[in-house]
Design a protein around this motif. Sequence first.
Motif, short mmCIF file in Angstrom:
data_model
loop_
_atom_site.label_atom_id
_atom_site.label_comp_id
_atom_site.label_asym_id
_atom_site.label_seq_id
_atom_site.Cartn_x
_atom_site.Cartn_y
_atom_site.Cartn_z
N VAL A 1 46.73 35.93 45.52
CA VAL A 1 46.29 37.32 45.80
C VAL A 1 47.32 38.26 45.03
N VAL B 1 42.17 36.62 44.05
CA VAL B 1 41.85 38.28 44.81
C VAL B 1 42.90 39.26 43.96
N ILE C 1 32.92 42.95 52.55
CA ILE C 1 33.55 41.95 52.01
C ILE C 1 32.64 40.73 52.20
N ALA D 1 39.21 44.33 44.69
CA ALA D 1 39.26 45.38 45.61
C ALA D 1 40.19 46.63 45.08
N ILE E 1 43.98 43.15 44.34
CA ILE E 1 43.72 44.27 45.18
C ILE E 1 44.52 45.43 44.73
N PHE F 1 41.37 38.79 53.17
CA PHE F 1 41.59 38.52 51.64
C PHE F 1 42.66 37.44 51.50
#
Lengths: 374, 240
Positions: free
Chosen positions: B36, B197, B155, B168, B199, B187
């Motif tokens: 992430v 991921v 999501i 995102a 963000i 997430f």
Amino acid sequence: MTTKLAWRNLAHDRVRLVVTLVGIVFSVVLMGMQSGLLVGFTRTTTGLVDNARADLWMVPKGTLDVDLGGPLDERRRYQALAVSGVAKAEPYLVNFARWKKPDGGTESIQLVGHQLGDVLGGPWSLETGSVDDLRRPDGVIVDRLYAAKLGVSAVGDTVEINGRRARVVGFTRGIRTFTQSPYVFTSLPNAREFVGLPSTTVGYVLLALAPGADAAAIEAEIEARIPEVEVYQSAAFAESSSSYWLFTTGAGFSLIISALLGLVVGIVIVAQTLYASTIDRLPEYATLKAMGAPNSYLYRIIVTQAGIGAVIGYAAGIVIVIGLVFASREASAAPVLPVSLALGLGALTLVMCIGAAVLSIRKVMAIDPVGVFR
Amino acid sequence: MTAILRATDIRHVYGSGPTAFEALRGVSFEIQRGEVVLLLGPSGSGKTTLLQVIGGLLRPTSGTLTLAGQSLDGLDLEALGRVRLANFGFVFQAYNLFPTLTAAENVEVALDLIGIRGAPARRRSRELLAEVGLAEKADSFPAHMSGGQKQRVAIARALAADPAVVLADEPTAALDSHSGAKVVGLFRRLADQGRAVVIVTHDSRILGAGDRIVEMEDGVVVPGTHAAGAHGPDAQGAHA
Ligand SMILES: Nc1ncnc2c1ncn2[C@@H]1O[C@H](COP(=O)(O)OP(=O)(O)OP(=O)(O)O)[C@@H](O)[C@H]1O
Ligand SMILES: [Mg+2]
């Protein structure tokens, strides 16, 4: 899924859905009634020709319309009979006359005289009485639609035509006239008497051909032999008669304009409501595009929306048109809705709605999916 | 470990002539499965632009982009659309759900796009909603859901094609801290399942949730942040 989405988009805003459907229904009814009247008028103007059972019509040169025929010498009939392939040549007369009602008022009529005992010409759709009753020297047959206008109600009623006594011996049903001067059927000798024409004068000569004869060749041969006349095949004379009335009088033109107006109103309303509902969904459509949906996926949603509107609007509209056609079947100007017209109207409605979707399609085509991230 | 997504020396110029603006000025960035990455930076620093570029939505003025070792340079819009459909899940601040469709139906649209329809789509959409903890909201319309629930539906929709990369932009900006935490937890789980991921966020509440923080300023990555590093020691700490 696109169908579900399309339906939900439509149903979501009830007011807009109602406006859309009212617009489509209005358009279908207007187009249906105007084109129905056009078909009705066309059939009315060609009624005499279509029902005369003649293969060819010999008419005085320059005649465009069956209601307005000039006099012709009956000798032309024998000249036509001499042409090989002509099986029958029968005299026929259509002439304006003055009809005096039993109570005194007068009406203009179209007197139609045919050779009794022959298959060519004469009244059709007989409701009461018999064509043989026209053998009476004063016998006439009128249509039930015009009975009130002509001041008669039953067999045996007597009136005056051009000052001569006439007697109603029968009624037909559903024979309309475009000129609003009702057709009054009688025998050829009676017609000549009423109008005051010599026994050697006819209006038209109706020709029946021998089986297998070449209509076009015979038409050409008669025209070559008799310069005073023109020969039409039945369908061509019907066509000439209807375009004469519909287009020289402007009646057809105004019907077509009104029908087109219906189309335009429909397109504008559908385009507008569809566009508004597309604008409402722009962020979602942009999201679909960002996710990787091809443009065609979005078009499908919008076109389906238009298609659903078309189907519902057409169904409601055509029911109203059928109702109106039914309700006006006794009126002197009756719209007609043949199956082909109903189907054509359906196709036109679909084309109209999908055409109206073009604006919305262009809008979603222009969506930049980048816009979803801001 | 090779990067699932690698952007090299990305430049992007908006407009042309005197109004031209260089929003990305040579950015290199990569991310691996299981990570992430939080993309931070002041407003106007180019975060969204970078996300659009790595998501295949915006073709950069220059620079190269590879997804699982395959170059995306020179693909036309249609081909990029297919790449996005198969590989990326997108989540937005505004959710962008169809208000006329239920939660399950919103997910089914995404399934429809990859050719899953009918009963299998209905089954799969419910599985995906269960995965984001919304099984009981499957038949609710977005208007009857909280922001956090809507974001979780979004999501679930983003997961329809089982994407390798989830991108995102400010997914928690409109959420209260409790809903935001739930979304961030999701997430995290997506990454633990092997997805990458990214963000973009301004939300200091979620800083602890990333494996790595990449900070941008004026169209470049601030030196010292981990634009290319794999799991660093501090990132590992955040993982816990
Ligand atoms: N379509 C565009 N045309 C011109 N300039 C743009 C466009 N989109 C963004 N910019 C400019 O590019 C720069 C970077 O924008 P970007 O949206 O990437 O910033 P951001 O870091 O996401 O900001 P925020 O935190 O406010 O969302 C900004 O100065 C912005 O004004
Ligand atoms: Mg931004």
